[in-house]
Scaffold this motif. Structure first.
Motif, mmCIF file in Angstrom:
data_model
loop_
_atom_site.group_PDB
_atom_site.id
_atom_site.type_symbol
_atom_site.label_atom_id
_atom_site.label_comp_id
_atom_site.label_asym_id
_atom_site.label_seq_id
_atom_site.Cartn_x
_atom_site.Cartn_y
_atom_site.Cartn_z
ATOM 1 N N HIS A 48 5.440 3.301 6.780
ATOM 2 C CA HIS A 48 5.320 4.377 5.790
ATOM 3 C C HIS A 48 4.672 3.786 4.540
ATOM 4 C CE1 HIS A 48 6.152 7.772 3.242
ATOM 5 N NE2 HIS A 48 6.813 6.989 2.402
ATOM 6 N N SER A 49 3.517 4.316 4.174
ATOM 7 C CA SER A 49 2.829 3.812 2.981
ATOM 8 C C SER A 49 2.992 4.811 1.852
ATOM 9 C CB SER A 49 1.345 3.606 3.269
ATOM 10 O OG SER A 49 1.177 2.662 4.292
ATOM 11 N N PRO A 50 3.781 4.487 0.833
ATOM 12 C CA PRO A 50 3.899 5.388 -0.311
ATOM 13 C C PRO A 50 2.544 5.484 -1.002
ATOM 14 C CG PRO A 50 5.510 3.589 -0.431
ATOM 15 C CD PRO A 50 4.559 3.258 0.656
ATOM 16 N N PRO A 51 2.340 6.521 -1.802
ATOM 17 C CA PRO A 51 1.034 6.666 -2.467
ATOM 18 C C PRO A 51 0.713 5.423 -3.298
ATOM 19 C CG PRO A 51 2.471 8.549 -2.950
ATOM 20 C CD PRO A 51 3.273 7.585 -2.147
ATOM 21 N N ALA A 52 -0.569 5.098 -3.361
ATOM 22 C CA ALA A 52 -1.000 3.903 -4.105
ATOM 23 C C ALA A 52 -0.609 4.013 -5.577
ATOM 24 C CB ALA A 52 -2.501 3.719 -3.959
#
Ligand SMILES: Nc1ncnc2c1ncn2[C@@H]1O[C@H](COP(=O)(O)OP(=O)(O)OP(=O)(O)O)[C@@H](O)[C@H]1O
Ligand SMILES: Cc1ncc(CO)c(N)n1
Length: 533
Positions: A48-52
């Motif tokens: 899961h990549s949280p927003p940059a």
């Protein structure tokens, strides 16, 4: 120290590994998370990549408040994350940036989006030093993966020259009996530090751990050579002991804290003999065994390579079994036998041994005293001379005539103890105090495996097995047996205490070389690696 990386809830890689490594290397650990990864020792399940923008917020939260000495980056995961970290680095350039260009995990899972690979290659140019594994190095250089260390060093040399960025070439992914980490600067390979390859599946997170510890040591002011030697040595121990953690059923993690725990145990202030050992007088050899905790039925007394000479030395041998067994099992002796002992540790040991022998010789000479039997006097006097001769020979050959290092605290306290026992105590006490140096050395020698002639310590191991040495050990045991038999009960008790303390000093003496904070001198220069330009 700030680590910018992904997570591993099973604690072996990513920010968890970085934090453990930073602490082990002596830093204060901070982490900013790029991606939350559902993974364990078998591999990656979901990312899961949280927003940059959220990554950027984490980074600002740190730099708005905290002065950052060094940054290590690991899994960045996506192009926007690389951009966010780049922008933050532009605004907050750290003096040390170690980039571990994580692209694919050991288990083969992608940890970087394919479209972000080119940006990662570009990102590496910002680093003080990059720590790619073999496939990542190949990607940096746009070449096929290296199959030998030489090829890998060649690739790194070309890239380092172009980019002006140093590379640590890691050979964990190659085969061969050693794993070598080589520092390649823009002007070519500078040095390398090798450890033996551990046969283990506990290598999950080794790349993260190496980069985080290296960054920490550099931030503490270590030279690149010192930082890499420290990191490699620490990681070797962590890899070697990983399986004992019994974490997970796949590729388990390394034991980041093994070194800290070993040093903590070594620093314990507990007396070496417990209160029970205050036996005031010994009428019989059986009573001597009361001086040590009751025998654990599971812990057998190691068989003596040179047998006891009678009831008193038999009891001494049994009473000293904890130290004798600990010496056989200690990291130093194991690594010496395996040939994996770092050269610096061996040389430190030799230098201390040379200093030791000088004072030991004086202690032996003091046993040539009126109160000793004539035969014993000749033996101790002869041993004193031989110890001096061995010291001189060691200086000439093994230490290459170099000035001996100054005496370590361990060497000093052991030899102070021997001198006090031999000069100021009754004869039997002095004789018992010097006995472990004979007896436990013969023991260590007999436990050494037959090694090939190319074993780095073959010559040294052979001296332990020397039949003439064993003959003198036999004699020393005999003289202590006689001295104990002839002594008064209270002197015997003192002599037994001296013997037990000396056994423990022997263990400390071996282990001290693995307690050096600065493992050095400078590692082997890699002039041997001819690098094609
Ligand atoms: N079997 C081993 N024995 C001894 N040391 C090892 C072993 N495996 C790894 N190491 C140590 O760990 C370092 C990094 O290992 P490797 O080259 O496998 O990196 P990596 O692929 O980036 O690691 P990762 O598994 O985290 O992706 C090596 O350079 C070495 O110091
Ligand atoms: C988060 C993360 N970074 C790096 C690696 C490489 O070991 C991994 N497995 N997970």
């Amino acid at each position: 120290m700030l680590s910018i990386a992904g997570t591993d809830p099973s604690g072996g890689a990513g920010t968890a590994a970085d934090m453990k490594s930073i602490i082990a290397a002596g830093g204060y650990a901070m982490t900013a998370v790029t991606a939350i990864v559902a993974q364990n020792t078998h591999g990656v399940r979901e990312i899961h990549s949280p927003p940059a923008s959220f990554l950027a917020a984490q980074l600002r939260a740190v730099s708005d408040d905290v002065e950052v000495d060094a940054v290590k980056t690991g899994m960045l995961g996506t192009l926007p994350a690389i951009e966010a970290v780049s922008a933050w680095l532009d605004a907050n350039p750290p003096s040390i940036l170690v980039v571990d260009p994580v692209m694919v995990s050991t288990s083969g899972h992608r940890l970087l989006a394919p479209e972000a690979e080119a940006a990662m290659v570009e990102f590496c140019r910002r680093a003080t030093v990059v720590t790619p594994n073999i496939p990542e190095l190949a990607r940096l250089c746009d070449r096929p993966p290296a199959t030998t260390r030489r090829q890998a060093v060649e690739q790194a040399t070309v890239w380092a020259r172009q980019s002006g960025v140093a590379v640590v070439v890691k050979t964990g992914h190659l085969t061969g009996s050693s794993v070598t980490n080589t520092w390649v600067g823009p002007d070519g390979p500078l040095f390398s530090t090798a450890g033996s390859r551990v046969e283990t599946t506990n290598t999950h997170g080794t790349g993260c751990s190496l980069a985080a510890a290296l960054a920490t040591r550099l931030a503490r002011g270590d030279s690149p050579a010192a930082a890499l030697v420290w990191t490699t040595t620490w990681l070797h121990e962590a890899v070697a002991h990983g399986h004992r953690l019994a974490v997970g059923s796949g590729n388990g993690p390394v034991d980041h804290s093994r070194r800290s725990r070993r040093l903590q145990a070594a620093g314990a202030a507990d007396p070496w003999l417990d209160a029970e050992s205050a036996v005031p007088a010994l009428e019989s050899a059986e009573e001597l065994l009361r001086m040590v905790p009751a025998e654990d039925p599971a812990a057998a007394t190691p068989g003596a390579a040179v047998p006891p000479a009678g009831p008193w030395t038999r009891a001494l041998w049994r009473a000293g079994r904890a130290s004798t067994a600990a010496i056989a099992d200690c990291d130093f002796v194991r690594a010496l036998h395996a040939g994996s002992l770092p050269r610096e540790a061996f040389e430190f040991y030799l230098a201390q041994d040379a200093r030791y022998l000088g004072r030991y010789s004086r202690a032996l000479a003091a046993l040539d005293t009126d109160s000793a039997p004539a035969g014993a006097r000749t033996f101790w006097a002869g041993s004193a001379r031989r110890a001096l001769a061995v010291e001189a020979e060691m200086h000439r050959t093994l230490l290459g005539g170099r000035v001996a290092a100054s005496m370590s605290p361990v060497t000093r306290s052991y030899t102070d103890f021997l001198l006090a026992a031999s000069f100021a105590e009754p004869y039997a006490v002095g004789a018992a105090a010097v006995l472990p140096c004979f007896w436990l050395y013969a023991q260590t020698g007999s436990g050494a495996p037959e090694v090939a002639t190319d074993h780095p310590y073959a010559e040294w191991l052979a001296t332990y097995r020397d039949p003439a040495f064993r003959g003198s050990v036999r004699e020393a045991v005999g003289h202590v047996e006689d001295a104990m038999a002839a002594a008064t009960p209270s002197v015997r008790a003192e002599a037994a205490r001296a013997y037990l303390l000396a056994c423990r000093h022997e263990l400390e003496f071996f282990e001290q070389a693995l307690r050096l904070e600065q493992v050095g001198p400078a590692p082997e220069l890699t002039t041997a690696i001819a690098v094609a330009s």
